[in-house]
Design a protein around this motif. Structure first.
Motif, PDB file in Angstrom:
ATOM      1  N   ARG A  85      25.796  23.033 -42.531  1.00  0.00           N
ATOM      2  CA  ARG A  85      24.353  23.206 -42.718  1.00  0.00           C
ATOM      3  C   ARG A  85      23.601  22.083 -42.000  1.00  0.00           C
ATOM      4  O   ARG A  85      24.024  20.930 -42.018  1.00  0.00           O
ATOM      5  N   LYS A  86      22.499  22.436 -41.400  1.00  0.00           N
ATOM      6  CA  LYS A  86      21.658  21.461 -40.710  1.00  0.00           C
ATOM      7  C   LYS A  86      20.848  20.679 -41.740  1.00  0.00           C
ATOM      8  O   LYS A  86      20.134  21.260 -42.563  1.00  0.00           O
ATOM      9  N   PRO A  87      20.912  19.340 -41.725  1.00  0.00           N
ATOM     10  CA  PRO A  87      20.097  18.549 -42.639  1.00  0.00           C
ATOM     11  C   PRO A  87      18.636  18.563 -42.224  1.00  0.00           C
ATOM     12  O   PRO A  87      18.322  18.563 -41.024  1.00  0.00           O
ATOM     13  N   SER A  88      17.734  18.585 -43.177  1.00  0.00           N
ATOM     14  CA  SER A  88      16.304  18.608 -42.871  1.00  0.00           C
ATOM     15  C   SER A  88      15.861  17.325 -42.183  1.00  0.00           C
ATOM     16  O   SER A  88      14.816  17.297 -41.526  1.00  0.00           O
ATOM     17  N   ALA A  89      16.668  16.253 -42.306  1.00  0.00           N
ATOM     18  CA  ALA A  89      16.314  14.974 -41.691  1.00  0.00           C
ATOM     19  C   ALA A  89      16.383  15.031 -40.170  1.00  0.00           C
ATOM     20  O   ALA A  89      15.816  14.164 -39.489  1.00  0.00           O
ATOM     21  N   LEU A  90      17.051  16.042 -39.617  1.00  0.00           N
ATOM     22  CA  LEU A  90      17.207  16.153 -38.166  1.00  0.00           C
ATOM     23  C   LEU A  90      16.342  17.285 -37.632  1.00  0.00           C
ATOM     24  O   LEU A  90      16.277  18.369 -38.218  1.00  0.00           O
ATOM     25  N   SER A  91      15.711  17.041 -36.486  1.00  0.00           N
ATOM     26  CA  SER A  91      15.008  18.103 -35.781  1.00  0.00           C
ATOM     27  C   SER A  91      16.039  19.060 -35.185  1.00  0.00           C
ATOM     28  O   SER A  91      17.237  18.770 -35.148  1.00  0.00           O
ATOM     29  N   TRP A  92      15.572  20.208 -34.701  1.00  0.00           N
ATOM     30  CA  TRP A  92      16.493  21.133 -34.037  1.00  0.00           C
ATOM     31  C   TRP A  92      17.181  20.456 -32.860  1.00  0.00           C
ATOM     32  O   TRP A  92      18.396  20.609 -32.665  1.00  0.00           O
ATOM     33  N   GLU A  93      16.419  19.717 -32.059  1.00  0.00           N
ATOM     34  CA  GLU A  93      16.997  19.067 -30.887  1.00  0.00           C
ATOM     35  C   GLU A  93      18.036  18.021 -31.289  1.00  0.00           C
ATOM     36  O   GLU A  93      19.100  17.923 -30.661  1.00  0.00           O
ATOM     37  N   GLN A  94      17.742  17.253 -32.326  1.00  0.00           N
ATOM     38  CA  GLN A  94      18.713  16.256 -32.785  1.00  0.00           C
ATOM     39  C   GLN A  94      19.977  16.924 -33.316  1.00  0.00           C
ATOM     40  O   GLN A  94      21.095  16.500 -33.017  1.00  0.00           O
ATOM     41  N   ALA A  95      19.798  17.966 -34.113  1.00  0.00           N
ATOM     42  CA  ALA A  95      20.953  18.671 -34.682  1.00  0.00           C
ATOM     43  C   ALA A  95      21.773  19.338 -33.592  1.00  0.00           C
ATOM     44  O   ALA A  95      23.004  19.368 -33.648  1.00  0.00           O
ATOM     45  N   GLY A  96      21.104  19.868 -32.556  1.00  0.00           N
ATOM     46  CA  GLY A  96      21.825  20.500 -31.461  1.00  0.00           C
ATOM     47  C   GLY A  96      22.639  19.528 -30.636  1.00  0.00           C
ATOM     48  O   GLY A  96      23.643  19.899 -30.023  1.00  0.00           O
ATOM     49  N   GLY A  97      22.221  18.265 -30.618  1.00  0.00           N
ATOM     50  CA  GLY A  97      22.931  17.255 -29.848  1.00  0.00           C
ATOM     51  C   GLY A  97      23.976  16.484 -30.626  1.00  0.00           C
ATOM     52  O   GLY A  97      24.674  15.639 -30.052  1.00  0.00           O
ATOM     53  N   LEU A  98      24.112  16.766 -31.923  1.00  0.00           N
ATOM     54  CA  LEU A  98      24.971  15.930 -32.769  1.00  0.00           C
ATOM     55  C   LEU A  98      26.438  16.345 -32.862  1.00  0.00           C
ATOM     56  O   LEU A  98      27.307  15.474 -32.831  1.00  0.00           O
ATOM     57  N   PRO A  99      26.788  17.626 -33.014  1.00  0.00           N
ATOM     58  CA  PRO A  99      28.146  17.960 -33.460  1.00  0.00           C
ATOM     59  C   PRO A  99      29.299  17.422 -32.621  1.00  0.00           C
ATOM     60  O   PRO A  99      30.205  16.775 -33.162  1.00  0.00           O
ATOM     61  N   ILE A 136      27.842   4.904 -37.215  1.00  0.00           N
ATOM     62  CA  ILE A 136      28.832   5.282 -38.226  1.00  0.00           C
ATOM     63  C   ILE A 136      29.648   4.072 -38.652  1.00  0.00           C
ATOM     64  O   ILE A 136      29.907   3.858 -39.846  1.00  0.00           O
ATOM     65  N   ALA A 137      30.069   3.257 -37.678  1.00  0.00           N
ATOM     66  CA  ALA A 137      30.843   2.051 -38.007  1.00  0.00           C
ATOM     67  C   ALA A 137      30.010   1.082 -38.833  1.00  0.00           C
ATOM     68  O   ALA A 137      30.506   0.494 -39.812  1.00  0.00           O
ATOM     69  N   ALA A 138      28.744   0.908 -38.467  1.00  0.00           N
ATOM     70  CA  ALA A 138      27.873   0.014 -39.232  1.00  0.00           C
ATOM     71  C   ALA A 138      27.669   0.528 -40.643  1.00  0.00           C
ATOM     72  O   ALA A 138      27.620  -0.255 -41.604  1.00  0.00           O
ATOM     73  N   THR A 231      31.577  18.030 -39.299  1.00  0.00           N
ATOM     74  CA  THR A 231      30.161  18.142 -38.963  1.00  0.00           C
ATOM     75  C   THR A 231      29.301  17.945 -40.201  1.00  0.00           C
ATOM     76  O   THR A 231      28.232  17.315 -40.143  1.00  0.00           O
ATOM     77  N   ALA A 232      29.765  18.444 -41.341  1.00  0.00           N
ATOM     78  CA  ALA A 232      29.029  18.243 -42.594  1.00  0.00           C
ATOM     79  C   ALA A 232      28.970  16.767 -42.971  1.00  0.00           C
ATOM     80  O   ALA A 232      27.952  16.299 -43.518  1.00  0.00           O
ATOM     81  N   ARG A 233      30.020  16.007 -42.682  1.00  0.00           N
ATOM     82  CA  ARG A 233      29.999  14.569 -42.950  1.00  0.00           C
ATOM     83  C   ARG A 233      28.923  13.881 -42.124  1.00  0.00           C
ATOM     84  O   ARG A 233      28.229  12.984 -42.608  1.00  0.00           O
ATOM     85  N   LEU A 234      28.777  14.321 -40.881  1.00  0.00           N
ATOM     86  CA  LEU A 234      27.706  13.775 -40.043  1.00  0.00           C
ATOM     87  C   LEU A 234      26.344  14.110 -40.640  1.00  0.00           C
ATOM     88  O   LEU A 234      25.435  13.277 -40.649  1.00  0.00           O
ATOM     89  N   GLY A 235      26.200  15.329 -41.136  1.00  0.00           N
ATOM     90  CA  GLY A 235      24.945  15.725 -41.758  1.00  0.00           C
ATOM     91  C   GLY A 235      24.617  14.896 -42.984  1.00  0.00           C
ATOM     92  O   GLY A 235      23.449  14.546 -43.220  1.00  0.00           O
ATOM     93  N   GLU A 236      25.630  14.539 -43.748  1.00  0.00           N
ATOM     94  CA  GLU A 236      25.407  13.705 -44.931  1.00  0.00           C
ATOM     95  C   GLU A 236      24.914  12.317 -44.542  1.00  0.00           C
ATOM     96  O   GLU A 236      24.031  11.756 -45.196  1.00  0.00           O
ATOM     97  N   LEU A 237      25.478  11.758 -43.477  1.00  0.00           N
ATOM     98  CA  LEU A 237      25.025  10.454 -43.001  1.00  0.00           C
ATOM     99  C   LEU A 237      23.575  10.527 -42.526  1.00  0.00           C
ATOM    100  O   LEU A 237      22.767   9.634 -42.798  1.00  0.00           O
ATOM    101  N   ALA A 238      23.243  11.611 -41.809  1.00  0.00           N
ATOM    102  CA  ALA A 238      21.869  11.777 -41.337  1.00  0.00           C
ATOM    103  C   ALA A 238      20.908  11.938 -42.502  1.00  0.00           C
ATOM    104  O   ALA A 238      19.819  11.355 -42.516  1.00  0.00           O
ATOM    105  N   ALA A 239      21.304  12.722 -43.500  1.00  0.00           N
ATOM    106  CA  ALA A 239      20.449  12.948 -44.664  1.00  0.00           C
ATOM    107  C   ALA A 239      20.212  11.659 -45.439  1.00  0.00           C
ATOM    108  O   ALA A 239      19.154  11.479 -46.059  1.00  0.00           O
ATOM    109  N   LEU A 243      22.217   7.792 -39.939  1.00  0.00           N
ATOM    110  CA  LEU A 243      22.598   8.285 -38.622  1.00  0.00           C
ATOM    111  C   LEU A 243      21.427   9.039 -38.011  1.00  0.00           C
ATOM    112  O   LEU A 243      20.875   9.953 -38.630  1.00  0.00           O
ATOM    113  N   SER A 244      21.037   8.627 -36.814  1.00  0.00           N
ATOM    114  CA  SER A 244      19.973   9.326 -36.100  1.00  0.00           C
ATOM    115  C   SER A 244      20.458   9.663 -34.698  1.00  0.00           C
ATOM    116  O   SER A 244      21.420   9.078 -34.199  1.00  0.00           O
TER     117      SER A 244
END
Length: 276
Positions: A85-99, A136-138, A231-239, A243-244
């Protein structure tokens, strides 16, 4: 499921694929539509996708076993197991560039076992994968040293890294910051093995996404596979605000060639994104 594409990230693997660089390792069925990242809206579901419904906003690293129908399109069919699921914290462009970039960073740090208290060197820390690896490391509590050109040092500092300039003097600069050596090295550009071995502490770990020869020197070569759970783990960090994604530029479907040319320049900070 069938996804209506809102944004699809550009990755170096895309232009390497269309220029024949992966012909020895991946089967292609022509005509080929490139693109492995996607963020969009579910407009159709298969028989066994109870976890998703029409109208869900999702993102995915959507690589398939055969290269044929990619994400640089208006709609794309995607295996349910690769979707999050796409987190609301990310725009479409950010979410499209993340996975893919984020998944590569996450898998590399997982392979290295990066944890709180580690000192980690990230080669190419200002790039699409590198900037995500730094964050992610930080977020794990590691101390991060990142290589980049001088113009990107302020950016790396803002992401949580201690910047050093690549090139002559790199080993001395890293050793000045970490006299006993670093616990782990993430090579995200290739060609860094000599430097890596020169700054690694005894018993340290190293991995590369671009240089298979690291396996001959105790390292790990990382090739990331699609996995919706990662990918969901990345979404949790963004939420959580940890992670930006910096979007360096957006292009239409009729500008994919221009996006590839920009990506091949090797000087992009952040992610390039195709927006249908």
């Amino acid at each position: 499921m069938l996804v209506e594409v809102r944004a699809a990230g550009v990755n170096p693997v895309d232009w390497k694929l269309v220029t024949g660089g992966l012909g020895a390792v991946m089967e292609s069925v022509f005509p080929v539509v490139p693109g492995w990242d996607v963020a969009g809206v579910v407009v159709g579901v298969g028989m066994d996708t109870p976890e998703f419904s029409i109208g869900d906003e999702v993102m995915a690293y959507a690589r398939k076993d055969v290269v044929h129908a990619g994400t640089f399109a208006e709609r794309v069919a995607v295996p349910a197991w690769s979707v999050a699921r796409k987190p609301s914290a990310l725009s479409w462009e950010q979410a499209g560039g993340l996975p893919l970039a984020g998944g590569t960073a996450l898998r590399t740090l997982d392979v290295l076992g990066v944890r709180a208290g580690d000192t980690v060197l990230v080669h190419a820390a200002a790039g699409g994968v590198g900037a995500l690896a730094v964050q992610i490391a930080a977020a794990r509590g590691a101390r991060v040293i990142g290589t980049a050109s001088a113009r990107n040092h302020d950016h790396l500092t803002a992401l949580g890294a201690e910047p050093v300039e690549y090139g002559d003097g790199l080993v001395a600069a890293v050793r000045e910051l970490a006299p006993e050596g670093v616990h782990a090295v993430a090579d995200l550009v290739g060609g860094q093995l000599e430097t890596t071995l020169s700054v690694l502490a005894p018993g340290g770990r190293h991995a590369s996404i671009a240089d298979p020869s690291v396996t001959e020197h105790g390292g790990v070569h990382v090739w990331v596979r699609p996995d919706g759970r990662e990918t969901a783990r990345l979404g949790e960090l963004a939420a959580a605000g940890l992670l930006s994604v910096e979007v360096a530029g957006t292009y239409g479907l009729d500008q994919v060639g221009e996006a590839f040319a920009e990506s091949r320049s090797g000087h992009v900070r952040g992610k390039l994104v195709i927006v249908p």
